[in-house]
Design a protein around this motif. Sequence first.
Motif, PDB file in Angstrom:
ATOM      1  N   GLY A  36      35.335 -39.019  35.930  1.00 13.34           N
ATOM      2  CA  GLY A  36      36.093 -39.696  35.106  1.00 13.34           C
ATOM      3  C   GLY A  36      35.514 -40.594  34.483  1.00 13.34           C
ATOM      4  O   GLY A  36      35.485 -40.550  33.513  1.00 13.34           O
ATOM      5  N   VAL A  37      33.990 -41.098  34.352  1.00 10.54           N
ATOM      6  CA  VAL A  37      33.164 -41.816  34.284  1.00 10.54           C
ATOM      7  C   VAL A  37      32.498 -41.424  32.842  1.00 10.54           C
ATOM      8  O   VAL A  37      32.385 -41.268  31.731  1.00 10.54           O
ATOM      9  CB  VAL A  37      31.700 -42.403  35.170  1.00 10.54           C
ATOM     10  CG1 VAL A  37      31.631 -43.413  33.950  1.00 10.54           C
ATOM     11  CG2 VAL A  37      32.354 -43.822  35.716  1.00 10.54           C
ATOM     12  N   SER A  79      34.813 -39.670  30.223  1.00 11.24           N
ATOM     13  CA  SER A  79      35.294 -41.109  29.737  1.00 11.24           C
ATOM     14  C   SER A  79      34.393 -41.086  28.474  1.00 11.24           C
ATOM     15  O   SER A  79      35.294 -41.445  27.088  1.00 11.24           O
ATOM     16  CB  SER A  79      35.580 -41.733  30.368  1.00 11.24           C
ATOM     17  OG  SER A  79      34.384 -42.999  30.738  1.00 11.24           O
ATOM     18  N   ALA A  83      39.260 -38.438  30.175  1.00 12.69           N
ATOM     19  CA  ALA A  83      38.774 -39.411  31.575  1.00 12.69           C
ATOM     20  C   ALA A  83      39.384 -38.816  32.861  1.00 12.69           C
ATOM     21  O   ALA A  83      38.935 -37.914  33.788  1.00 12.69           O
ATOM     22  CB  ALA A  83      38.781 -40.515  31.752  1.00 12.69           C
TER      23      ALA A  83
END
Length: 95
Positions: free
Chosen positions: A41-42, A45, A50
């Motif tokens: 997700g990081v 993003s 994400a």
Amino acid sequence: MRALRLVLPLVAAFGLSACADMNPTQQRVATGALGGGALGGVIGSFSGNAGLGALLGAGAGTAGGFLYDQSQPRYDDRRAPQRDYRRDDDRRYWR
């Protein structure tokens, strides 16, 4: 936004408490999925998506956690075969 600050730790606590009744394989796979999802997700993003990054990271983390678990039986004492000292050929050491 204030409600999210209260709900997020509560959801995380409930999620972690659900891991109490798991065997070691399930714990390792879940840990891999959680870590992979967070890292994905990081990283996702940064590229603008994400959700897709978290999904791909969770999949890769699940596979990594499972592969790690399968490599551990050789080194984990809890999974090692236990020696049975009650056999007849070993009784001479206990007399």
